[in-house]
Scaffold this active site. Structure first.
Site, PDB file in Angstrom:
ATOM      1  N   LEU A   7       0.821  -1.215   0.000  1.00 28.20           N
ATOM      2  CA  LEU A   7       0.000   0.000   0.000  1.00 28.20           C
ATOM      3  C   LEU A   7       0.856   1.267   0.000  1.00 28.20           C
ATOM      4  O   LEU A   7       0.646   2.162  -0.808  1.00 28.20           O
ATOM      5  CB  LEU A   7      -0.936  -0.009   1.216  1.00 28.20           C
ATOM      6  CG  LEU A   7      -1.842   1.205   1.406  1.00 28.20           C
ATOM      7  CD1 LEU A   7      -2.813   1.343   0.237  1.00 28.20           C
ATOM      8  CD2 LEU A   7      -2.611   1.095   2.731  1.00 28.20           C
ATOM      9  N   SER A  52       1.258   7.658   5.340  1.00 28.82           N
ATOM     10  CA  SER A  52       0.097   7.837   6.202  1.00 28.82           C
ATOM     11  C   SER A  52      -1.144   8.234   5.403  1.00 28.82           C
ATOM     12  O   SER A  52      -2.255   7.828   5.722  1.00 28.82           O
ATOM     13  CB  SER A  52       0.404   8.910   7.260  1.00 28.82           C
ATOM     14  OG  SER A  52       1.440   8.476   8.124  1.00 28.82           O
ATOM     15  N   GLU A  80       0.817   0.278   9.584  1.00 22.92           N
ATOM     16  CA  GLU A  80      -0.645   0.127   9.546  1.00 22.92           C
ATOM     17  C   GLU A  80      -1.347   1.338  10.141  1.00 22.92           C
ATOM     18  O   GLU A  80      -2.383   1.225  10.793  1.00 22.92           O
ATOM     19  CB  GLU A  80      -1.091  -1.174  10.213  1.00 22.92           C
ATOM     20  CG  GLU A  80      -0.645  -2.417   9.458  1.00 22.92           C
ATOM     21  CD  GLU A  80      -1.193  -3.703  10.011  1.00 22.92           C
ATOM     22  OE1 GLU A  80      -2.368  -3.720  10.434  1.00 22.92           O
ATOM     23  OE2 GLU A  80      -0.454  -4.705  10.028  1.00 22.92           O
TER      24      GLU A  80
END
Length: 382
Positions: free
Chosen positions: A117, A124, A354
């Site tokens: 990702l 962020s 995460e």
């Protein structure tokens, strides 16, 4: 099952996992090369049936696995978690063909998964990702760009990759793709990181993908990402709780036997009060993690807020507990090979990945204000 206590069978299973991690998984972890995928360790997780449980367990059971493994072998915990993070989108959003091809291999430990990702300019702010999926005929694209800070890269066998299929559409223009590592144009480079597992960059040079590689729906990939993170964020907290409990137990043993100032360290009020504070915060974090996981399993509407709270409190707590444990142990805790030296290095990263702690605070605040606005609207309705 209450969110505030575990059943005897669950407690027994957690104890079995801690023993398994200490006696069978830790020796394999110690033979691994830092910064490289430990395939024998992953294969053993598969043989023990733990990887398969990633796809049959609810959020609470996932938390119990991660907490129990982390207590005795953080490397085993991380190997299991990364398999789950990379493969959950395939399990939850993949086609029958995608699941049949990859999930059995993930479950038996013969295929390594990764979740791609983050980017150099979109860590962020995940909705700002810019890896381009340029059209290449009907229902086909070419991926061009860079992913960065990807766990298990560049050694994974396949990647869940999030790319922009509609420019300028923010979170609404992202699609999730299942990309095998052997696709032409896909290369990677390892980064020298403070972690026992590999973290690297992925370079996409017109990597071909088609509709058969899409996970979920085109332009709905952000839902895939957030759905995966909502499941795994409480279990990141469980990982942190496992480390905190290991540090607390080590501190209890050390302060009970260490001679100091004519008695034991535990006899000093300043020490005993610090130990009490460590226990208090660890227990509070554990309860919040279990409550968030239970909310996920029950389909509660406030899962994003609870998941963010659980990850935030548990990871910040673990940082405090491990740091305090090091302080109470003194210089011996910083010697290479000491449990706390290991935990001191391990505990920092969960506050970043995460979704960093600051991102979790943003999610919590956004959810709180949304709830407040909804209540206001109901109260104002005729």
């Amino acid at each position: 099952m209450s969110a505030f206590s575990l059943e005897p069978a669950q407690l027994a299973w957690c104890a079995q996992l801690r023993t398994l991690a200490a006696e069978h998984l830790r020796p394999l972890a110690e033979k691994g090369e830092p910064g490289r995928v430990n395939r024998p360790l992953i294969a053993e997780l598969g043989r023990q049936g733990l990887l398969g449980r990633l796809f049959t367990s609810g959020a609470l059971e996932l938390c119990l696995m991660r907490e129990s493994l982390a207590y005795a072998c953080t490397e085993a915990e991380t190997a299991l978690a990364l398999q789950g993070l990379g493969a959950h989108p395939v399990h939850a959003y993949g086609t029958a063909d995608q699941r049949d091809r990859w999930l059995p291999r993930v479950s038996d430990g013969s295929a390594v998964a990764a979740f791609a990702l983050s980017e150099p300019g979109a860590g962020s702010d995940a909705a700002a990702l810019s890896l381009a999926a340029d059209p290449d005929g009907p229902s086909a694209w070419r991926l061009t760009g860079v992913k960065c800070w990807i766990s298990n890269a560049p050694e994974a066998d396949f990647y869940t990759v999030f790319a922009r299929t509609t420019p300028g559409a923010g979170a609404r223009g992202v699609t999730a793709f299942l990309v095998p590592a052997d696709r032409p144009g896909l290369t990677g480079t390892g980064l020298d990181m403070l972690s026992p597992h590999p973290v690297g960059t992925l370079d996409f040079d017109a990597v071909p993908v088609t509709a058969d590689d899409v996970l979920g729906e085109t332009d709905r990939g952000f839902r895939v990402a957030m759905g995966t993170l909502n499941l795994f964020r409480p279990s990141v907290g469980a990982f942190a709780v496992g480390m905190a409990r290991a540090a607390l137990d080590a501190t209890l043993a050390h302060t009970a036997r260490r001679d100091a100032f004519g008695g034991k360290l535990r006899d000093l009020q300043t020490v005993s009060h610090q130990v009490a504070e460590m226990a208090l915060r660890t227990e509070a974090a554990r309860l919040m993690v279990y409550a968030a996981a239970t909310a996920y399993d029950e389909g509660a509407p406030d899962v994003p807020k609870r998941s963010a709270m659980a990850k935030l409190l548990a990871t910040e707590t673990a940082q405090y507990v491990v740091d305090t444990a090091v302080q109470l142990h003194g210089a011996r805790a910083l010697r290479r090979g000491h449990l706390l030296e290991h935990l001191y290095r391990e505990v920092r990263a969960p506050r970043v990945y995460e979704g960093a702690s600051e991102i979790q605070r943003g999610i919590i605040a956004e959810e709180l204000y949304a709830d407040q606005e909804a209540r206001t609207a109901v109260e104002a309705a005729p």
